[in-house]
Design a protein around this motif. Structure first.
Motif, short mmCIF file in Angstrom:
data_model
loop_
_atom_site.label_atom_id
_atom_site.label_comp_id
_atom_site.label_asym_id
_atom_site.label_seq_id
_atom_site.Cartn_x
_atom_site.Cartn_y
_atom_site.Cartn_z
N ASN A 99 0.83 -1.20 0.00
CA ASN A 99 0.00 0.00 0.00
C ASN A 99 0.87 1.25 0.00
N ARG A 100 0.72 2.08 -1.01
CA ARG A 100 1.58 3.26 -1.15
C ARG A 100 1.27 4.33 -0.10
N GLN A 101 0.09 4.28 0.50
CA GLN A 101 -0.25 5.28 1.50
C GLN A 101 0.37 4.98 2.86
N ILE A 102 0.83 3.76 3.05
CA ILE A 102 1.35 3.34 4.35
C ILE A 102 2.81 3.74 4.50
N ARG A 103 3.15 4.26 5.66
CA ARG A 103 4.55 4.59 5.97
C ARG A 103 5.28 3.32 6.41
N ILE A 104 6.30 2.93 5.65
CA ILE A 104 7.03 1.71 6.01
C ILE A 104 7.94 1.94 7.22
N THR A 105 8.02 3.19 7.67
CA THR A 105 8.77 3.48 8.91
C THR A 105 7.86 3.43 10.13
N GLY A 106 6.59 3.05 9.93
CA GLY A 106 5.69 2.87 11.06
C GLY A 106 6.07 1.63 11.85
N HIS A 107 5.73 1.60 13.13
CA HIS A 107 6.06 0.48 14.00
C HIS A 107 4.96 -0.57 13.94
N LEU A 108 5.37 -1.84 13.90
CA LEU A 108 4.43 -2.95 13.88
C LEU A 108 4.46 -3.64 15.24
N LEU A 109 3.30 -3.72 15.89
CA LEU A 109 3.17 -4.30 17.22
C LEU A 109 2.12 -5.40 17.20
N VAL A 110 2.24 -6.35 18.13
CA VAL A 110 1.24 -7.41 18.29
C VAL A 110 0.58 -7.22 19.65
N SER A 111 -0.74 -7.26 19.67
CA SER A 111 -1.48 -7.01 20.92
C SER A 111 -1.98 -8.30 21.52
N GLU A 112 -2.01 -8.33 22.84
CA GLU A 112 -2.71 -9.40 23.53
C GLU A 112 -4.21 -9.13 23.36
#
Length: 385
Positions: free
Chosen positions: A123-136
């Motif tokens: 997705n071109r609108q998404i910042r690839i420098t954003g952080h990816l987290l997993v939630s409980e």
């Protein structure tokens, strides 16, 4: 008469110039997406796409003194479908350029984290420098909760990530780094673990980033606690640990000693002995004494040397126990050991890669730790006073 015609012509041209271009969006027509959640419902086989937005319109700040928050969700057969359905629910244009956090619910991460990463990187609108987290639990529930302070949820998350370097028990990875991890199918990796924690029955819950999520073969496998994440930091790439400061409390002759630790040097040597791979790790720490619950004669060089040795052995045990868990229980190469052999032993790796899943859990990885206490904190103790 000619001058009047010219004047009217100029007015008509100016009126066209003054009007806004149809390609320009008014600020009141957009919502700024600051965090995104992706969940998966196993029973319905549907994805849930959630956005946390702030409304930048000036009217939203007149009463509250801060931007108005908006949280909304939509369901779809795929992540793309759910995201499209969400656009039909929101009356404004969604702007993702300021989105810094993507939270994946535990169920979605177990189902296929790879599909989530694939969606985000395409997705071109998404910042690839954003952080990816997993939630409980569900990411939707986290984004819909209220913070325990008068601050935006996105700002709270950003502050938690920044404080990671002063704590070391959490782990954050940007989207483009996650995509890089998938280039090696023989290793796993760690993502940040986020959840809501309530101090008491009467106090509101607060977001915590503590521990990590183990990812292997494109899916969530298990959780790591904060102490295990520290070891991942110590043995991971230099960009993760070079600016980190860790604290550790240990017992020395019935005295509790707390140290601030920084890695000053790390060396990794690999070899093959009788056809079997071996890895030796040397970690050098610089330490500052932060707290001692009773008097120690630190001016005595014997006691000082003993304290350094006890701290070194204490850290070695922590690392040994964590490596045993990574290798024998999880059976996941979280530290990129396979990357090391691919890079430094390409010929041997061609023979090793087909057996890596069996070799990794049993291979020897001795870690030697050397701690040097360079500072005693604010107080310099002289003699047995």
């Amino acid at each position: 008469m000619k001058n009047v015609k010219r004047f009217l012509a100029m007015c008509s041209i100016l009126s066209l110039l003054v009007g806004c271009s149809p390609d320009i969006k008014e600020i009141s027509d957009i919502d700024l997406v600051m965090a995104t959640g992706i969940d998966y419902d196993k029973e319905s086989n549907k994805y849930v796409f959630t956005i946390y937005c702030i409304l930048p319109a000036t009217t939203s700040t007149e009463k509250t003194g801060k931007p108005t928050e908006l949280v909304d969700s939509a369901v779809g057969d795929s992540i793309v479908d759910a995201a499209r359905n969400l656009r039909n629910r929101v009356g404004k244009s969604l702007v993702w350029q300021h989105n810094k956090f993507f939270i994946v619910g535990e169920a979605a991460a177990r189902h296929s984290l790879y599909d989530v990463v694939d969606f985000l990187t395409r997705n071109r609108q998404i910042r690839i420098t954003g952080h990816l987290l997993v939630s409980e639990g569900k990411a939707e529930d986290l984004l819909k909760r209220k913070t325990n302070i008068s601050e935006l949820t996105s700002n709270v998350l950003l502050g938690i990530v920044r404080n990671e370097k002063e704590w070391g028990k959490s782990y954050s990875l940007m989207i483009h780094k996650v995509a890089d991890r998938y280039t090696n199918p023989y290793r796993g990796f760690v993502l940040g673990r986020i959840f809501a924690s309530q101090k008491s029955n009467t106090s509101p819950s607060s977001l915590l980033l503590n521990g990590g999520a183990v990812i292997n073969k494109g899916k969530f496998v298990d959780w790591l606690d904060g102490n295990e994440v520290r070891v991942v930091h110590w043995l991971s790439e230099k960009s993760k640990w070079k600016n980190y400061e860790f604290t550790e409390t240990l017992d020395y002759k019935s005295t509790k000693v707390t140290c601030f630790l920084r890695i000053s040097k790390r060396e990794i040597q690999s070899d093959f002995i009788k056809g079997k791979p071996k890895l030796d790790v040397q970690l050098n720490f610089k330490a500052t004494l932060g707290e001692i619950n009773q008097h120690l004669a630190l001016s005595d060089p014997v006691i000082f040397a003993q304290l350094e040795q006890v701290t070194s052995k204490h850290l070695e045990k922590i690392i040994h126990d964590c490596l045993t868990h990574f290798q024998q229980d999880l059976k996941v190469d979280l530290l990129g050991i396979s990357d090391h052999f691919i890079q430094h032993h390409p010929k041997e790796w061609k023979k090793l890669k087909n057996e890596w899943v069996h070799v990794y859990p049993t291979m020897s990885i001795p870690v030697h730790v050397d701690v040097k206490i360079e500072k005693l904190g604010m107080t310099q103790i002289i003699g047995d006073q």
